[in-house]
Design a protein around this motif. Structure first.
Motif, PDB file in Angstrom:
ATOM      1  N   LYS A  25      -3.057  23.978  27.445  1.00 19.66           N
ATOM      2  CA  LYS A  25      -3.182  23.672  26.057  1.00 19.66           C
ATOM      3  C   LYS A  25      -2.227  22.895  25.532  1.00 19.66           C
ATOM      4  O   LYS A  25      -2.630  21.921  24.604  1.00 19.66           O
ATOM      5  CB  LYS A  25      -2.986  25.302  25.317  1.00 19.66           C
ATOM      6  N   ASP A  26      -0.994  22.785  26.004  1.00 23.52           N
ATOM      7  CA  ASP A  26       0.122  21.872  25.648  1.00 23.52           C
ATOM      8  C   ASP A  26      -0.412  20.426  25.821  1.00 23.52           C
ATOM      9  O   ASP A  26      -0.299  19.362  24.987  1.00 23.52           O
ATOM     10  CB  ASP A  26       1.343  21.848  26.333  1.00 23.52           C
ATOM     11  N   ILE A  27      -1.039  20.067  26.974  1.00 23.37           N
ATOM     12  CA  ILE A  27      -1.641  18.599  27.532  1.00 23.37           C
ATOM     13  C   ILE A  27      -2.711  18.606  26.350  1.00 23.37           C
ATOM     14  O   ILE A  27      -2.830  17.482  25.918  1.00 23.37           O
ATOM     15  CB  ILE A  27      -2.151  18.793  28.933  1.00 23.37           C
ATOM     16  N   ILE A  28      -3.824  19.478  26.116  1.00 18.98           N
ATOM     17  CA  ILE A  28      -4.863  19.115  25.201  1.00 18.98           C
ATOM     18  C   ILE A  28      -4.565  18.801  23.932  1.00 18.98           C
ATOM     19  O   ILE A  28      -4.802  17.786  23.331  1.00 18.98           O
ATOM     20  CB  ILE A  28      -5.805  20.366  25.278  1.00 18.98           C
ATOM     21  N   ASP A  29      -3.666  19.594  23.528  1.00 18.14           N
ATOM     22  CA  ASP A  29      -3.433  19.661  21.944  1.00 18.14           C
ATOM     23  C   ASP A  29      -2.458  18.184  21.427  1.00 18.14           C
ATOM     24  O   ASP A  29      -2.618  17.612  20.806  1.00 18.14           O
ATOM     25  CB  ASP A  29      -2.559  20.700  21.522  1.00 18.14           C
ATOM     26  N   ASN A  30      -1.593  17.798  22.535  1.00 14.78           N
ATOM     27  CA  ASN A  30      -0.648  16.878  22.311  1.00 14.78           C
ATOM     28  C   ASN A  30      -0.786  15.291  22.852  1.00 14.78           C
ATOM     29  O   ASN A  30      -0.425  14.381  22.290  1.00 14.78           O
ATOM     30  CB  ASN A  30       0.617  17.133  22.875  1.00 14.78           C
ATOM     31  N   TYR A  31      -1.904  15.601  23.716  1.00 11.65           N
ATOM     32  CA  TYR A  31      -2.388  14.302  24.376  1.00 11.65           C
ATOM     33  C   TYR A  31      -3.850  13.617  23.912  1.00 11.65           C
ATOM     34  O   TYR A  31      -4.235  12.839  24.130  1.00 11.65           O
ATOM     35  CB  TYR A  31      -1.985  13.980  25.698  1.00 11.65           C
ATOM     36  N   GLN A  32      -4.646  14.841  23.553  1.00 14.95           N
ATOM     37  CA  GLN A  32      -5.956  14.419  23.446  1.00 14.95           C
ATOM     38  C   GLN A  32      -6.871  13.946  24.460  1.00 14.95           C
ATOM     39  O   GLN A  32      -7.553  12.672  24.082  1.00 14.95           O
ATOM     40  CB  GLN A  32      -6.301  13.995  21.921  1.00 14.95           C
ATOM     41  N   PRO A  33      -6.723  14.296  25.729  1.00 15.10           N
ATOM     42  CA  PRO A  33      -7.388  13.577  26.701  1.00 15.10           C
ATOM     43  C   PRO A  33      -8.671  13.483  26.706  1.00 15.10           C
ATOM     44  O   PRO A  33      -9.460  14.443  26.337  1.00 15.10           O
ATOM     45  CB  PRO A  33      -6.890  14.326  28.035  1.00 15.10           C
ATOM     46  N   ASP A  34      -9.459  12.332  27.033  1.00 17.17           N
ATOM     47  CA  ASP A  34     -10.670  11.937  26.997  1.00 17.17           C
ATOM     48  C   ASP A  34     -11.462  12.626  28.065  1.00 17.17           C
ATOM     49  O   ASP A  34     -12.397  13.221  28.163  1.00 17.17           O
ATOM     50  CB  ASP A  34     -11.119  10.594  27.026  1.00 17.17           C
ATOM     51  N   ILE A  35     -10.636  12.906  29.318  1.00 15.03           N
ATOM     52  CA  ILE A  35     -11.112  13.568  30.462  1.00 15.03           C
ATOM     53  C   ILE A  35     -10.007  14.442  30.918  1.00 15.03           C
ATOM     54  O   ILE A  35      -8.827  14.247  31.121  1.00 15.03           O
ATOM     55  CB  ILE A  35     -11.248  12.625  31.691  1.00 15.03           C
ATOM     56  N   LEU A  36     -10.374  15.768  31.325  1.00 17.01           N
ATOM     57  CA  LEU A  36      -9.450  16.767  31.763  1.00 17.01           C
ATOM     58  C   LEU A  36      -9.857  17.208  33.062  1.00 17.01           C
ATOM     59  O   LEU A  36     -10.986  17.509  33.089  1.00 17.01           O
ATOM     60  CB  LEU A  36      -9.389  17.711  30.910  1.00 17.01           C
ATOM     61  N   TRP A  37      -9.283  16.849  34.075  1.00 17.92           N
ATOM     62  CA  TRP A  37      -9.579  17.086  35.493  1.00 17.92           C
ATOM     63  C   TRP A  37      -8.781  18.263  36.122  1.00 17.92           C
ATOM     64  O   TRP A  37      -7.580  18.284  35.972  1.00 17.92           O
ATOM     65  CB  TRP A  37      -9.427  15.767  36.366  1.00 17.92           C
ATOM     66  N   PHE A  38      -9.465  19.336  36.801  1.00 16.61           N
ATOM     67  CA  PHE A  38      -8.622  20.335  37.275  1.00 16.61           C
ATOM     68  C   PHE A  38      -8.794  19.990  38.793  1.00 16.61           C
ATOM     69  O   PHE A  38      -9.845  20.067  39.705  1.00 16.61           O
ATOM     70  CB  PHE A  38      -9.147  21.501  36.949  1.00 16.61           C
ATOM     71  N   ASP A  39      -7.688  20.628  39.661  1.00 22.01           N
ATOM     72  CA  ASP A  39      -7.993  20.802  41.142  1.00 22.01           C
ATOM     73  C   ASP A  39      -8.247  22.143  41.514  1.00 22.01           C
ATOM     74  O   ASP A  39      -8.482  22.929  40.382  1.00 22.01           O
ATOM     75  CB  ASP A  39      -6.592  20.581  41.612  1.00 22.01           C
ATOM     76  N   PHE A  40      -8.550  22.161  42.780  1.00 23.42           N
ATOM     77  CA  PHE A  40      -8.985  23.743  43.310  1.00 23.42           C
ATOM     78  C   PHE A  40      -8.036  24.686  43.015  1.00 23.42           C
ATOM     79  O   PHE A  40      -6.888  24.556  42.366  1.00 23.42           O
ATOM     80  CB  PHE A  40      -9.014  23.855  44.727  1.00 23.42           C
ATOM     81  N   TYR A  41      -8.201  25.895  43.180  1.00 22.42           N
ATOM     82  CA  TYR A  41      -7.315  27.327  42.710  1.00 22.42           C
ATOM     83  C   TYR A  41      -7.762  27.726  41.502  1.00 22.42           C
ATOM     84  O   TYR A  41      -7.759  28.930  41.238  1.00 22.42           O
ATOM     85  CB  TYR A  41      -5.885  27.339  42.800  1.00 22.42           C
ATOM     86  N   LEU A  42      -8.136  26.865  40.468  1.00 26.17           N
ATOM     87  CA  LEU A  42      -8.516  27.381  39.223  1.00 26.17           C
ATOM     88  C   LEU A  42     -10.031  28.116  39.357  1.00 26.17           C
ATOM     89  O   LEU A  42     -10.485  28.771  38.590  1.00 26.17           O
ATOM     90  CB  LEU A  42      -8.678  26.128  38.356  1.00 26.17           C
ATOM     91  N   ASP A  43     -10.576  27.468  40.591  1.00 28.60           N
ATOM     92  CA  ASP A  43     -11.879  28.237  40.841  1.00 28.60           C
ATOM     93  C   ASP A  43     -11.891  29.644  41.450  1.00 28.60           C
ATOM     94  O   ASP A  43     -12.994  30.257  41.645  1.00 28.60           O
ATOM     95  CB  ASP A  43     -12.538  27.539  42.090  1.00 28.60           C
ATOM     96  N   ILE A  44     -10.589  30.238  41.905  1.00 26.03           N
ATOM     97  CA  ILE A  44     -10.748  31.698  42.604  1.00 26.03           C
ATOM     98  C   ILE A  44     -11.123  32.420  41.558  1.00 26.03           C
ATOM     99  O   ILE A  44     -10.970  32.300  40.261  1.00 26.03           O
ATOM    100  CB  ILE A  44      -9.340  31.970  43.129  1.00 26.03           C
ATOM    101  N   PRO A  45     -11.357  33.564  41.988  1.00 22.28           N
ATOM    102  CA  PRO A  45     -11.922  34.606  41.031  1.00 22.28           C
ATOM    103  C   PRO A  45     -10.652  35.251  40.068  1.00 22.28           C
ATOM    104  O   PRO A  45     -11.175  35.717  38.782  1.00 22.28           O
ATOM    105  CB  PRO A  45     -12.127  36.111  42.077  1.00 22.28           C
TER     106      PRO A  45
END
Length: 514
Positions: free
Chosen positions: A249-269
């Motif tokens: 949320k810190d990245i989103i709110d303060n930098y307003q990225p046009d693209i937000l990319w996530f690596d693996f492990y966010l995919d786990i249950p």
């Protein structure tokens, strides 16, 4: 009360009534406006989300892996994990196919000392980035023909490359003492670049081996090495998920990225509850900012993000055919690493251009990674490759940017393997391999190598081909060549006599008008 006073009183009452009605209406409209478009469930997200057209038009972006792992410059950006990998048990339990003790563990002990006394944290003060120049980097990427840039905001190591309001382990308070992400965003946006950020932080939970013989179990550094205990099977704690969300949320709110990319492990249950929350929050923020934003994920082992809710990303791999929804390949110039290492092995510009063409013909984008040195310079050999790609795009970019896929992606004998980490299984593309893109009543047939006899035969454009039933080709030319070329549409293919001189070093674009 005389008539004049009565009329004034009546006017005042009416004014107050109108004012009250207007205020109520405005309050109602404000409440309606504040109601989020996206709710944190997949039904709401599916119903409201559409992939932004702009992303699929850009086609080519730059990824940047730069962090404290660039100081040892050995093995890869997974150095901080492998330096604590003293036995096979740690890797086997996490099913990542690693064997221990790792060569990195042995290398670290020999060159830097015992991981108890010289841990990964001790590389951070050495990571100075003294030659880092955001404008210089963006100029290099622009010269390469890139249209968007995605720096790694935070990798598995837990060190934030931005001004964090959540963790002390960040590039403003430590190491370079600079807001790396912020400076790149500013420089890129001034050049009209689309700017994104990547987060690999989810895997920080299980990234470091926890043993008393290492500094990873020292409570003083648990905010870098994670609060996970020594039990390798311990599920992700609620506390860590809250930390992951606060940092994201810190990245989103303060930098307003046009693209937000996530690596693996966010995919786990364990992160299942975080994924719709993330998508809804980010997409609602895009509406608030007045722009369409792009969320990217790998769906590494299963469909963690339902199709049609994010843009699919494929690591070091491609697709064998057209995907009608936009997608992206992320890969590195380096064959053996994403971050700078002293034994870096580069792909050739020819290989990368061929990959770009193949991916674009199938409705995808290419995100190409560079690995800067610890001092903040991009190695000259990587720059040379980027500039070769840029030179090719100066001549042939019309066949790449703003194009869409055609009725078929192409033809030729070379098969392309499917899936993550499959690029090493692919053979080089040949002069018999042709890829198609199209826009504005133009069809681009891209020949992946120069034909030895100077003749290209395009079977898909043969007289009776199903692909050209309703098309009348009126003109043909080779991009970058001043020569007028001869061509004829015959029963077995459309034959093109190529120019006497090659208009470049790599793939060659034949443009057909119809």
């Amino acid at each position: 009360m005389n008539l004049r006073r009565y009329m004034l009183f009546a006017i005042l009452v009416c004014s107050l009534a109108i004012s009250s009605c207007t205020e109520k209406k405005e309050k109602k409209e404000t409440v309606e406006q504040e109601k989020p478009v996206y709710e944190a469930n997949w039904e709401s997200i599916k119903a409201n989300y559409k992939d932004p057209t702009w992303f699929n038009e850009k086609k080519f972006g730059i990824f940047i892996h730069w962090g404290a792992y660039s100081v040892p410059a050995y093995s890869s950006e997974w150095y901080p994990r492998k330096m604590y990998m003293d036995t096979a048990t740690f890797s086997a339990q996490l099913k990542l196919g690693e064997k221990g003790p790792s060569d990195v563990f042995l290398h670290h002990k020999e060159n830097w000392g015992d991981p108890k006394t010289f841990g990964y944290k001790d590389f951070i003060p050495m990571f100075k980035g003294e030659k880092f120049d955001a404008n210089e980097w963006i100029n290099i990427f622009e010269k390469a023909g890139a249209k968007y840039v995605i720096p790694v905001a935070e990798h598995h190591d837990g060190f934030a490359m931005y001004k964090s309001n959540v963790t002390r382990w960040n590039s403003v308070d430590m190491g370079p003492k600079k807001d790396i992400l912020g400076e790149l965003f500013k420089a890129g946006r001034e050049k009209g670049m689309i700017m994104g950020a990547s987060s690999h932080f989810a895997f920080n939970w299980s990234f470091y081996n926890k043993k008393d013989k290492f500094d990873t179990t020292d409570p003083e550094f648990s905010d870098l090495y994670s609060t996970k205990g020594k039990d390798l099977t311990q599920p992700v704690s609620e506390e860590f998920k809250e930390l992951w969300w606060a940092r994201t949320k810190d990245i989103i709110d303060n930098y307003q990225p046009d693209i937000l990319w996530f690596d693996f492990y966010l995919d786990i249950p364990d992160f299942a509850d975080q994924r719709p929350k993330l998508a809804a929050y980010y997409y609602n923020k895009g509406i608030e900012w007045g722009k369409e934003v792009v969320l990217q994920d790998k769906n590494f082992s299963h469909e963690a993000f339902p199709e049609g809710t994010v843009i699919y990303d494929l690591e070091r791999g491609k697709l064998p055919g057209i995907r009608k929804l936009p997608w992206q390949t992320d890969t590195s110039i380096g064959k053996n690493s994403w971050s700078h290492v002293t034994n870096w092995e580069s792909k050739t510009a020819n290989e990368i251009v061929d990959d770009l063409i193949d991916i674009v013909s199938k409705n995808g984008n290419l995100l190409l990674n560079v690995g800067p040195k610890a001092d903040g310079t991009i190695p000259e050999d990587q720059q040379a490759i980027l500039f070769q790609i840029g030179d090719w795009l100066k001549i042939n970019g019309d066949a790449i940017y703003d194009t869409t896929y055609w009725k078929t992606f192409g033809e030729g004998p070379t098969e392309v393997k499917k899936g993550h980490h499959s690029e090493g299984d692919n053979e080089g593309l040949s002069s018999k391999d042709i890829r198609f893109t199209t826009k504005d009543h133009k069809l681009f047939a891209i020949v992946l190598d120069w034909p030895e006899d100077g003749i290209v035969n395009i079977e898909s454009l043969a007289k009776n081909s199903e692909y050209v039933k309703d098309l009348k080709i009126t003109n043909a030319k080779v991009l970058g060549s001043p020569d007028k070329i001869k061509w004829s549409q015959e029963a077995d293919g459309l034959k093109v006599m190529m120019p006497t001189e090659k208009p470049g070093d790599f793939a060659y674009v034949i443009q057909f008008d119809f």
